[in-house]
Write a protein that holds these residues in place. Structure first.
Motif, PDB file in Angstrom:
ATOM      1  N   UNK A 362       0.839  -1.194   0.000  1.00 14.50           N
ATOM      2  CA  UNK A 362       0.000   0.000   0.000  1.00 14.50           C
ATOM      3  C   UNK A 362       0.874   1.244   0.000  1.00 14.50           C
ATOM      4  N   UNK A 374       7.979   0.591   7.445  1.00 12.62           N
ATOM      5  CA  UNK A 374       7.885  -0.547   8.374  1.00 12.62           C
ATOM      6  C   UNK A 374       6.852  -1.554   7.876  1.00 12.62           C
ATOM      7  N   UNK A 375       5.714  -1.040   7.442  1.00 11.63           N
ATOM      8  CA  UNK A 375       4.654  -1.934   6.979  1.00 11.63           C
ATOM      9  C   UNK A 375       5.084  -2.664   5.694  1.00 11.63           C
ATOM     10  N   UNK A 378       7.500  -5.334   6.618  1.00  8.78           N
ATOM     11  CA  UNK A 378       6.830  -6.432   7.310  1.00  8.78           C
ATOM     12  C   UNK A 378       6.156  -7.370   6.301  1.00  8.78           C
ATOM     13  N   UNK A 379       5.477  -6.783   5.321  1.00  6.40           N
ATOM     14  CA  UNK A 379       4.759  -7.616   4.355  1.00  6.40           C
ATOM     15  C   UNK A 379       5.724  -8.430   3.504  1.00  6.40           C
ATOM     16  N   UNK A 381       8.925  -9.196   4.170  1.00  6.75           N
ATOM     17  CA  UNK A 381       9.733 -10.150   4.937  1.00  6.75           C
ATOM     18  C   UNK A 381       8.896 -11.330   5.411  1.00  6.75           C
ATOM     19  N   UNK A 382       7.647 -11.070   5.781  1.00  8.48           N
ATOM     20  CA  UNK A 382       6.769 -12.183   6.170  1.00  8.48           C
ATOM     21  C   UNK A 382       6.627 -13.132   4.984  1.00  8.48           C
ATOM     22  N   UNK A 385      10.126 -14.933   4.457  1.00  9.31           N
ATOM     23  CA  UNK A 385      10.453 -15.872   5.536  1.00  9.31           C
ATOM     24  C   UNK A 385       9.617 -17.142   5.473  1.00  9.31           C
ATOM     25  N   UNK A 386       8.389 -16.982   5.026  1.00 13.24           N
ATOM     26  CA  UNK A 386       7.499 -18.151   5.065  1.00 13.24           C
ATOM     27  C   UNK A 386       7.378 -18.860   3.733  1.00 13.24           C
ATOM     28  N   UNK A 387       7.712 -18.143   2.636  1.00 11.40           N
ATOM     29  CA  UNK A 387       7.554 -18.797   1.323  1.00 11.40           C
ATOM     30  C   UNK A 387       8.836 -18.819   0.514  1.00 11.40           C
TER      31      UNK A 387
ATOM     32  N   UNK B  56       7.009  -5.251  15.420  1.00 12.11           N
ATOM     33  CA  UNK B  56       7.235  -3.968  14.762  1.00 12.11           C
ATOM     34  C   UNK B  56       8.650  -3.406  15.009  1.00 12.11           C
ATOM     35  N   UNK B  67       9.920 -12.094  11.317  1.00 14.25           N
ATOM     36  CA  UNK B  67       8.619 -11.412  11.310  1.00 14.25           C
ATOM     37  C   UNK B  67       7.644 -12.142  12.224  1.00 14.25           C
ATOM     38  N   UNK B  68       6.579 -11.423  12.581  1.00 11.36           N
ATOM     39  CA  UNK B  68       5.546 -12.048  13.426  1.00 11.36           C
ATOM     40  C   UNK B  68       4.903 -13.231  12.716  1.00 11.36           C
ATOM     41  N   UNK B  69       4.767 -13.139  11.398  1.00 11.81           N
ATOM     42  CA  UNK B  69       4.123 -14.236  10.667  1.00 11.81           C
ATOM     43  C   UNK B  69       4.938 -15.518  10.842  1.00 11.81           C
ATOM     44  N   UNK B  70       6.256 -15.412  10.714  1.00 11.80           N
ATOM     45  CA  UNK B  70       7.110 -16.593  10.880  1.00 11.80           C
ATOM     46  C   UNK B  70       7.000 -17.133  12.310  1.00 11.80           C
ATOM     47  N   UNK B  93      -2.261  -3.902  13.523  1.00 11.77           N
ATOM     48  CA  UNK B  93      -2.658  -4.659  12.334  1.00 11.77           C
ATOM     49  C   UNK B  93      -3.432  -5.919  12.697  1.00 11.77           C
ATOM     50  N   UNK B  95      -3.736  -9.878  11.340  1.00 14.53           N
ATOM     51  CA  UNK B  95      -3.154 -10.889  10.449  1.00 14.53           C
ATOM     52  C   UNK B  95      -4.050 -12.108  10.464  1.00 14.53           C
ATOM     53  N   UNK B 105      -0.002 -21.954   4.917  1.00 17.67           N
ATOM     54  CA  UNK B 105      -0.310 -21.983   3.489  1.00 17.67           C
ATOM     55  C   UNK B 105      -0.503 -20.587   2.925  1.00 17.67           C
ATOM     56  N   UNK B 106      -1.027 -19.692   3.758  1.00 17.33           N
ATOM     57  CA  UNK B 106      -1.384 -18.375   3.238  1.00 17.33           C
ATOM     58  C   UNK B 106      -1.459 -17.394   4.405  1.00 17.33           C
ATOM     59  N   UNK B 107      -1.107 -16.163   4.152  1.00 12.14           N
ATOM     60  CA  UNK B 107      -1.344 -15.159   5.193  1.00 12.14           C
ATOM     61  C   UNK B 107      -1.741 -13.840   4.545  1.00 12.14           C
ATOM     62  N   UNK B 108      -2.542 -13.089   5.270  1.00 13.87           N
ATOM     63  CA  UNK B 108      -2.965 -11.777   4.764  1.00 13.87           C
ATOM     64  C   UNK B 108      -3.000 -10.776   5.908  1.00 13.87           C
ATOM     65  N   UNK B 109      -2.764  -9.529   5.535  1.00 19.15           N
ATOM     66  CA  UNK B 109      -2.823  -8.442   6.512  1.00 19.15           C
ATOM     67  C   UNK B 109      -4.025  -7.554   6.201  1.00 19.15           C
ATOM     68  N   UNK B 110      -4.399  -6.751   7.186  1.00 20.05           N
ATOM     69  CA  UNK B 110      -5.429  -5.732   6.921  1.00 20.05           C
ATOM     70  C   UNK B 110      -4.850  -4.651   6.017  1.00 20.05           C
ATOM     71  N   UNK B 111      -5.731  -3.833   5.452  1.00 19.16           N
ATOM     72  CA  UNK B 111      -5.266  -2.698   4.684  1.00 19.16           C
ATOM     73  C   UNK B 111      -4.670  -1.659   5.626  1.00 19.16           C
ATOM     74  N   UNK B 112      -4.095  -0.627   5.047  1.00 17.18           N
ATOM     75  CA  UNK B 112      -3.368   0.333   5.868  1.00 17.18           C
ATOM     76  C   UNK B 112      -4.335   1.288   6.571  1.00 17.18           C
TER      77      UNK B 112
END
Lengths: 388, 245
Positions: A362, A374-375, A378-379, A381-382, A385-387, B56, B67-70, B93, B95, B105-112
């Protein structure tokens, strides 16, 4: 690369050439009838180039505020807002190039092939300066060509040429138009060949390089200088070795002009790089000097930005495959409604279609209040790191 | 001892222990302005060896950052969960992570936008001059939720204040605020059951889980120690050694 110095020299000469006031200046939208204007003897100035410069220099915020104060909506295109704001405030983003004051337009010419915003933007300058506004009304989104569309577009182009001839006080010389189109075609061909050096496993230039090196094609399209520049660029970069790259990204959408350095420094830390982009590939035009007018009408209505979703998806699939991209990175530019392709589920469809993961960042092309480093990190690197 | 440190936008969470299956320390402190000061309050000493940093502020200190996702994915596997979805509502945010056979398998974040994040309810509490605990209790008292019209965090608080002034019951409006968060969560991504909640928001607002189910989100369970789930994932990564500690 030697080409960076060449581009700088070329652009400096271009802007200084407008400052001397010897020739009438036409203001033109980026995908407007620049070849016609050049063939009619105009110097050509591009407000979109100005807006991108303001964004790259991070000078946009008070200018956007000025345009909003004037009555424009804060969610309107920030290219438009920052350029109009500069005009209202008497500012020039090109002062470093010797243009302390923007050259007044003898005529304004735009094409709605990109968006409706260019028309409103140019209408502002027409009202403010009293210069005539000539517009080519290309419908969007286009599914494909056809005789009725071709006929309509040719009528639009012919009417625009008549109006521009009136503003120039001279008739369009067919030979000069052919010559101008030939230079534009040559530059475009070499630009595409340069971009496609990154196909397969190649990596000789990144998005940040491309955005600087495409400037002559934007502002000097149709000149022998631009054609020579891209000839030299191609020769120079062909001789360079490929750089190793683990994570290959295809960038879809507008650049974030004020964050070019951030991305150029950040991606290498992750052994990642943008190998190609819709934005830079959009400056490839299929022009034919043998039928200059017909090919102009065709080329400027065949842009990525004016096509429908099905066409865009098929095109993107070919590019992702050709450039061997491992990530399709969409930039959702908050204020660029037309050149943002995330709002109708294209990323999800592209993932399903190609198997290549898609990720949405965004931001905005100019207004950095819509962007967060930062955002963004984060997107990305996540994802990595995972894929992987 | 090895540790996981989650440097979030609202809180720092510190999880440590002498073995991967043995957590002996779980502490949190408000992060506000100075992470170092917060670390002192936690008596936490992240070093270049033995600690994985996430959140963060993960790059504020030297060390292995993930990252937090990992970390959430590692915590999911560490908890022995298989298929399902994890919803992490943090300070800034949301997640949504989807798993198959314990693998992400998949991850998504909210919009900004802060709407629907922990900060949304935090901001409402601040404007209403009540604690998170009180807000949760009020929402728990309500028979039903009164939906909020405002999307924006600032305007939502103003709307609640105006509607309370007009005589509407605050508990139903508080429950309506939870319903707004739930709606935002459902927008972020498809939730495959079973759904599990984690993050500071799930920890401090347990009534949210019920509102989430009522609003069509489906039954959800809250993971143990929800606030520390990402920090625990970081702790497990520190023990894995795969992160290079």
């Amino acid at each position: 690369m030697r080409a960076f110095a060449n581009a700088k020299g070329l652009l400096g000469k271009y802007y200084r050439g407008m400052a001397d006031g010897k020739r009438p200046v036409a203001w033109c939208s980026a995908m407007g009838p620049v070849e016609v204007l050049r063939a009619l003897g105009f110097e050509v100035y591009f407000p979109e180039n100005h807006a991108a410069m303001l964004g790259a220099r991070r000078a946009q915020e008070p200018l956007i505020a000025a345009a909003v104060r004037h009555g424009y909506g804060p969610d309107a295109c920030t290219y438009l807002l920052s350029d109009i704001g500069a005009s209202l405030e008497g500012r020039s983003g090109l002062d470093r190039f010797g243009l302390e004051v923007l050259p007044p337009p003898a005529v304004l010419a735009c094409n709605t092939n990109q968006c409706r915003e260019v028309l409103e933007w140019f209408a502002f300058h027409a009202r403010r300066t009293g210069a005539p506004l000539v517009s080519i009304r290309t419908p969007r989104p286009l599914e494909g060509g056809g005789p009725s569309l071709d006929g309509y577009l040719m009528d639009q182009w012919r009417a625009a040429i008549r109006a521009l001839e009136g503003a120039a006080g001279r008739a369009l010389d067919a030979g000069r138009l052919r010559e101008t189109v030939a230079f534009a075609a040559e530059a475009s061909r070499d630009w595409e060949a340069f971009l496609r050096l990154n196909e397969g496993g190649g990596f000789r230039h990144d998005f940040g390089d491309d955005l600087v090196l495409m400037a002559p094609l934007v502002v000097l399209r149709g000149t022998p200088e631009a054609a020579a520049f891209y000839r030299d660029l191609l020769t120079e970069v062909r001789a360079l070795p490929d750089r190793p790259l683990r994570r290959r990204i295809f960038w879809e959408g507008m650049p974030v002009w004020g964050k070019l350095r951030f991305f150029q420094e950040y991606f290498p830390k992750w052994d990642a790089g943008v190998v190609a982009s819709t934005y830079c590939l959009s400056w490839v035009f299929d022009l034919d000097p043998a039928e200059p007018l017909e090919s102009l009408a065709r080329a400027y209505s065949s842009l990525f930005i004016c096509r429908d979703e099905a066409w865009k998806e098929a095109w993107l699939e070919r590019q992702v495959c050709a450039f061997n991209a491992g990530l399709l990175l969409f930039h959702e530019a908050r204020t660029c409604h037309t050149n943002t392709n995330t709002r109708f589920r294209m990323p999800e469809r592209m993932e399903e279609r190609t198997g290549v993961p898609a990720l949405v960042l965004h931001g905005d092309m100019v207004d950095l209040r819509h962007f967060s480093e930062a955002e963004t990190r984060q997107r990305l690197e996540a994802f990595w790191e995972t894929r992987g | 001892m090895r540790a996981g440190l989650d440097l979030g936008s609202s809180y720092i969470k510190w999880v440590a222990g002498p073995a991967p299956e043995r957590v002996t320390v779980r502490r949190a402190a408000a992060s506000v302005l100075d992470y170092r000061e917060a670390l002192k309050r936690l008596d936490a000493r992240p070093g270049p060896g033995g600690c994985v940093l996430t959140g963060y502020g993960r790059e504020v200190f030297p060390g292995t950052a993930r990252t937090e996702v990992a970390c959430l994915a590692r915590a999911w596997a560490g908890a022995g969960y298989g298929d399902g979805s994890l919803v992490d509502i943090g300070g800034q945010d949301i997640k949504v992570l989807r798993f198959q056979g314990g693998k992400l398998k998949h991850h998504k974040f909210n919009r900004r936008c802060a709407a629907g994040t922990g900060s949304f309810i935090e901001s409402l509490c601040h404007r209403l001059r009540i604690s998170a605990r009180r807000f949760n209790a009020l929402a728990g008292e309500a028979d039903g939720a009164r939906p909020l019209n405002s999307f924006c965090t600032v305007f939502a608080a103003t709307e609640i204040l105006e509607r309370v002034q007009r005589g509407e019951p605050l508990p139903a409006l508080a429950r309506g605020a939870y319903a707004s968060v739930a709606a935002r969560v459902r927008e972020v991504g498809v939730l495959e059951p079973p759904v599990r909640l984690c993050g500071g928001f799930a920890a401090h607002h347990p009534v949210f889980r019920r509102v989430f189910a009522e609003g069509g989100g489906g039954e959800a369970e809250t993971v143990p120690h929800p606030k520390y789930f990402a920090a625990w994932g970081a702790f497990l990564l520190a023990w894995d050694g795969a992160a290079g500690v």
